[in-house]
Write a protein that holds these residues in place. Structure first.
Motif, mmCIF file in Angstrom:
data_model
loop_
_atom_site.group_PDB
_atom_site.id
_atom_site.type_symbol
_atom_site.label_atom_id
_atom_site.label_comp_id
_atom_site.label_asym_id
_atom_site.label_seq_id
_atom_site.Cartn_x
_atom_site.Cartn_y
_atom_site.Cartn_z
ATOM 1 N N PRO A 241 0.939 -0.149 -8.622
ATOM 2 C CA PRO A 241 -0.141 -0.928 -8.007
ATOM 3 C C PRO A 241 0.403 -2.189 -7.344
ATOM 4 O O PRO A 241 1.300 -2.852 -7.876
ATOM 5 N N GLU B 45 -7.719 1.269 -5.896
ATOM 6 C CA GLU B 45 -6.732 0.185 -5.917
ATOM 7 C C GLU B 45 -5.591 0.447 -4.938
ATOM 8 O O GLU B 45 -5.120 1.574 -4.795
ATOM 9 N N LYS B 46 -5.143 -0.611 -4.276
ATOM 10 C CA LYS B 46 -4.032 -0.517 -3.326
ATOM 11 C C LYS B 46 -2.742 -0.235 -4.105
ATOM 12 O O LYS B 46 -2.432 -0.914 -5.083
ATOM 13 N N ARG C 116 -0.941 -5.081 -7.032
ATOM 14 C CA ARG C 116 -1.160 -6.267 -7.866
ATOM 15 C C ARG C 116 -0.087 -6.375 -8.954
ATOM 16 O O ARG C 116 0.369 -7.471 -9.266
#
Length: 114
Positions: free
Chosen positions: A95, A74-75, A97
């Motif tokens: 994260p 995950e970015k 998101r």
């Protein structure tokens, strides 16, 4: 300073210490009870809330968001401190998101070092 004011305006040092401690507690809770346990979820959400408070009170002058280019999966953003606090250069990861859920696009732009 009254206790109420101290809660609302924690020092950057105190916030970073709390974020690091809660992040550690979240990881331990996730290992012991699973990622979906109420303790894990509560710890994760508390860490996010503390990170948002840190950014809103101290970014971009003392802390800023930077994409972690070494993270796998995950970015993630790292909350990079301009000056180390207790030998910490970062106030953990957030994260991308989650940042997009809890921060406005204008805040992300303001809090990101270009």
């Amino acid at each position: 300073m009254s206790n109420t004011v101290e809660l609302l305006y924690s020092s950057i040092e105190k916030l970073v210490r709390e974020i690091v401690a809660v992040n550690h507690a979240w990881k331990v809770a996730s290992e012991l009870f699973g990622e979906n346990s109420s303790l894990s979820i509560s710890s994760r959400d508390l860490k996010t809330a503390l990170q948002v408070r840190l950014l809103r009170n101290y970014a971009p002058e003392q802390v800023y968001l930077v994409v972690d280019t070494e993270a796998e999966g995950e970015k993630l953003y790292s909350l990079k401190l301009r000056e180390p606090i207790d030998n910490h250069l970062y106030a953990e990861h957030l994260p991308v998101r989650v940042a997009q859920e809890v921060l406005s696009a204008d805040e992300i732009k303001k809090f990101t070092k270009l």
